[in-house]
Scaffold this active site. Structure first.
Site, PDB file in Angstrom:
ATOM      1  N   ASP A 278      -0.961  -3.750   1.558  1.00  0.00           N
ATOM      2  CA  ASP A 278      -2.277  -3.951   2.165  1.00  0.00           C
ATOM      3  C   ASP A 278      -3.241  -4.650   1.208  1.00  0.00           C
ATOM      4  O   ASP A 278      -2.971  -4.787   0.018  1.00  0.00           O
ATOM      5  CB  ASP A 278      -2.875  -2.615   2.640  1.00  0.00           C
TER       6      ASP A 278
ATOM      7  N   ASN B 212      -5.488  12.271   4.549  1.00  0.00           N
ATOM      8  CA  ASN B 212      -5.481  12.382   6.014  1.00  0.00           C
ATOM      9  C   ASN B 212      -4.129  11.990   6.605  1.00  0.00           C
ATOM     10  O   ASN B 212      -4.007  11.820   7.801  1.00  0.00           O
ATOM     11  CB  ASN B 212      -6.610  11.512   6.611  1.00  0.00           C
TER      12      ASN B 212
ATOM     13  N   HIS C 140      -2.545   9.148   5.976  1.00  0.00           N
ATOM     14  CA  HIS C 140      -2.326   7.708   6.170  1.00  0.00           C
ATOM     15  C   HIS C 140      -1.223   7.200   5.242  1.00  0.00           C
ATOM     16  O   HIS C 140      -0.989   7.753   4.169  1.00  0.00           O
ATOM     17  CB  HIS C 140      -3.623   6.899   6.035  1.00  0.00           C
TER      18      HIS C 140
ATOM     19  N   GLU D 205      -4.441   4.471   9.373  1.00  0.00           N
ATOM     20  CA  GLU D 205      -5.224   5.689   9.424  1.00  0.00           C
ATOM     21  C   GLU D 205      -4.805   6.514  10.647  1.00  0.00           C
ATOM     22  O   GLU D 205      -4.093   6.014  11.527  1.00  0.00           O
ATOM     23  CB  GLU D 205      -6.715   5.340   9.521  1.00  0.00           C
TER      24      GLU D 205
HETATM   25  P1  PGA Z   1      -3.676   7.730  -4.233  1.00  0.00           P
HETATM   26  O1  PGA Z   1      -3.822   7.041  -2.802  1.00  0.00           O
HETATM   27  O2  PGA Z   1      -2.309   7.352  -4.745  1.00  0.00           O
HETATM   28  O3  PGA Z   1      -4.763   7.122  -5.059  1.00  0.00           O
HETATM   29  O4  PGA Z   1      -3.810   9.206  -4.037  1.00  0.00           O
HETATM   30  C1  PGA Z   1      -2.769   7.131  -1.911  1.00  0.00           C
HETATM   31  C2  PGA Z   1      -3.177   6.564  -0.577  1.00  0.00           C
HETATM   32  O5  PGA Z   1      -4.360   6.672  -0.205  1.00  0.00           O
HETATM   33  O6  PGA Z   1      -2.300   6.026   0.124  1.00  0.00           O
END
Ligand code: PGA
Length: 242
Positions: free
Chosen positions: A68, A137, A139, A144
């Protein structure tokens, strides 16, 4: 196919386990196609891979795809995912930058950019292994809650919680992007193998829902249960609800 879980004692062990899997892939297929992720979780794995690359395992024939990018951020912006990957990983290895792909956040036509990203993955023969993180959450990438399992690379609105979590990295809160280009759940699910990494108690509810609940858009990572070869490599805290 249930999600396989490898539970590790520490985040270091998570990174080492993921690194070993990726190194096996590269040894077996030096011109393999690797899917990558940003975020804090894979950083230790990238550091390990850099060490192994410097010790002599070449990455020069690999092709990479990142999940992304923020819509509207130039690759040179210090919060863009292109910048993150270039500085934290690619430039410290012999990976060839022209073999690294991720959606361009400032493409003249972002819709065509999404289509082109899918086409490039197909043209490279698909992704051998996609490394993922997971949001609180549930995702995966910027899919999302609410994202359907047949979603493909597209422009999405970021969830409020994601915007809030990201705002700590931006000096001007108004500069935090509200949209992103993201590979979809179908795009990710077509990878031949998936490794999802997670550490810490805060990730435990999302991990539990992803592994145990019936797949549902409310927890996009739960759709990984439909994948034939998906392993969650997680520390004991992230695994504490399983
Ligand atoms: P993080 O983010 O590795 O910084 O916890 C993971 C994500 O939001 O996919």
């Amino acid at each position: 196919m249930p999600i396989q879980t490898k539970i590790c004692n520490t985040p270091e062990e998570v990174a080492n386990t993921a690194t070993n899997e990726i190194v096996d892939l590269i040894r077996n297929k030096p011109n393999g196609v690797l899917g990558l992720a940003t975020g804090s979780t894979p950083v230790r794995t990238y550091a390990e891979l850099i060490r192994i690359n410097r010790a002599g395992l070449s990455f020069a024939r690999l092709t990479t795809f990142n999940l992304d990018e923020y819509l509207g951020l130039e690759g040179s912006h210090n919060q863009s995912y292109r910048h993150f990957m270039n500085h934290l990983f690619f430039a410290r290895t012999d990976i060839q930058l022209w073999n690294t792909h991720m959606p361009n956040g400032v493409a003249a036509n972002p819709y065509l950019e999404c289509e082109a990203f899918e086409t490039k993955i197909q043209a490279c023969g698909g992704v051998d292994l996609w490394l993922l993180g997971i949001g609180h959450n549930g995702h995966i990438a910027f899919n999302e809650p609410g994202s359907p399992p047949d979603s493909r690379t597209r422009i999405v609105d970021l969830a409020e919680g994601t915007i809030a979590a990201n705002s700590r990295f931006f000096r001007d809160p108004k500069a935090v992007p509200l949209k992103a280009l993201t590979a979809g759940i179908a795009t990710i699910s077509e990878a031949r193998r998936i490794l999802l990494l997670a550490n810490g108690k805060a990730k435990s509810p999302a991990i539990t829902r992803a592994v145990k609940d019936t797949p549902d858009p409310i927890c996009p990572a739960s759709f990984l249960q439909n994948h034939p070869d998906c392993t969650f490599i997680i520390d004991t805290e992230a695994a504490s609800g399983l």
